[in-house]
Design an enzyme around this catalytic site. Sequence first.
Site, PDB file in Angstrom:
ATOM      1  N   ALA A   3       0.844  -1.194   0.000  1.00 48.21           N
ATOM      2  CA  ALA A   3       0.000   0.000   0.000  1.00 48.21           C
ATOM      3  C   ALA A   3       0.878   1.243   0.000  1.00 48.21           C
ATOM      4  O   ALA A   3       1.956   1.256   0.610  1.00 48.21           O
ATOM      5  CB  ALA A   3      -0.925   0.017   1.214  1.00 48.21           C
ATOM      6  N   LYS A   4       0.407   2.280  -0.680  1.00 48.27           N
ATOM      7  CA  LYS A   4       1.145   3.545  -0.716  1.00 48.27           C
ATOM      8  C   LYS A   4       1.333   4.106   0.695  1.00 48.27           C
ATOM      9  O   LYS A   4       2.404   4.605   1.049  1.00 48.27           O
ATOM     10  CB  LYS A   4       0.388   4.563  -1.573  1.00 48.27           C
ATOM     11  CG  LYS A   4       0.327   4.248  -3.048  1.00 48.27           C
ATOM     12  CD  LYS A   4      -0.515   5.303  -3.780  1.00 48.27           C
ATOM     13  CE  LYS A   4      -0.684   4.965  -5.238  1.00 48.27           C
ATOM     14  NZ  LYS A   4      -1.566   5.923  -5.941  1.00 48.27           N
ATOM     15  N   ARG A   5       0.252   4.037   1.486  1.00 48.13           N
ATOM     16  CA  ARG A   5       0.317   4.660   2.817  1.00 48.13           C
ATOM     17  C   ARG A   5       1.320   3.978   3.732  1.00 48.13           C
ATOM     18  O   ARG A   5       1.788   4.565   4.699  1.00 48.13           O
ATOM     19  CB  ARG A   5      -1.072   4.652   3.463  1.00 48.13           C
ATOM     20  CG  ARG A   5      -1.634   3.269   3.756  1.00 48.13           C
ATOM     21  CD  ARG A   5      -2.953   3.354   4.506  1.00 48.13           C
ATOM     22  NE  ARG A   5      -3.540   2.052   4.724  1.00 48.13           N
ATOM     23  CZ  ARG A   5      -4.363   1.456   3.886  1.00 48.13           C
ATOM     24  NH1 ARG A   5      -4.684   2.053   2.753  1.00 48.13           N
ATOM     25  NH2 ARG A   5      -4.874   0.263   4.154  1.00 48.13           N
TER      26      ARG A   5
END
Length: 279
Positions: free
Chosen positions: A251-253
Site C-alpha cells: 500500500a502507498k500509505r
Amino acid sequence: MTLVTRFAPSPTGYLHRGHAYSALTAFETARQAGERFILRIEDIDATRCRPEYDAGLLEDLAWLGLRWKAPVRRQSEHLADYEAAIGALRERGLVYRCFKTRKEIDIGRAPHEPALAYVGAPLGAGEEAERLARGEPFAWRLSLAAAREALGGFEALTFVEEGGDGSSPRTVQALPETAGDIVLARKDVGVAYHLAVVHDDALQGVTHVIRGEDLFEATHIQRLLQALLGLPTPTYRHHGLLTGPDGKRYAKRDKAQTLRELRASGVTAQDLRAELGFS
C-alpha cells in the site's frame, strides 16, 4: 464481443508491486485475447495528485512492457462530463444537498469502528436556502430512497463476478444499501470516485473490470449508478491482493517499495514479471 480491459491508477504516489500485478493482469487478459487495453488516469483529487506521480506511473508501466493507445484520458480534464451526469440525477430528484461534515456524521463512533453508511434526507426548502445564502459548504449525495423508488426496488440489480481465483463466473446480487447515501461530489472535488469510474468505463467501452478484491464492495453502489444513468454493466474480476514478507498488503500509505526503487536497485522488468507470475 470485443473484450476491453483497463488499468486506472490515481497519481497520488509511485506504483508498487500490487499495482504492477493488477496492471499486468488486465493487460495480459486483453493481449492474450487479441483485444484492447486502456490506460486511464483517475486524478480528480487535486489535493493529492501530483504531476511527478503521473509521469512516473507512465514510465513504470512502459518499463513493465505495457502498451496503450494515446491519448490517455485524465479525469481532471473532463469534469464537465461528470457535472452533467450529476445534473441529470439532480433533475430526477435522485440527489440532495448534504451540509453535514464527516465529524458530525461520525459523532459517537469509536475510532476503531468502520465508517458509517450514512443515510439522510433533503433539508426543507427554507433551511436549505438559508444555509446556501450563508455560503455553507455541502456535498451532493445520492438518495437511496429516491433511487429505490425510481427503479422499483433493487432486486433486479446484479453483476457477473468471474472471481480472481479462477473460479467459475457467478451472478451476484447488488446490495447498494451497504454503502448508504454516498457522496457524488463536493465543493473541493467536483466528482467522487464512484460516479467518475462508472461514467468512464461506459464511455470507453470497458467490458471487463479487473481490479483488486479490496474494491469488490464498491461494485454494489457502482451497479446502482449504472442502472440510474442507463449505463452498461461490465463483467467484474476482483483478484487477490499481493502481500509483503510481513504479511501486509502492499500500500502507498505503508510506503511499500516502489517500482522506481526496484528499477534503481537493478531489478529488470523481466525479473518482476516472473516474480508476479507473468512470462
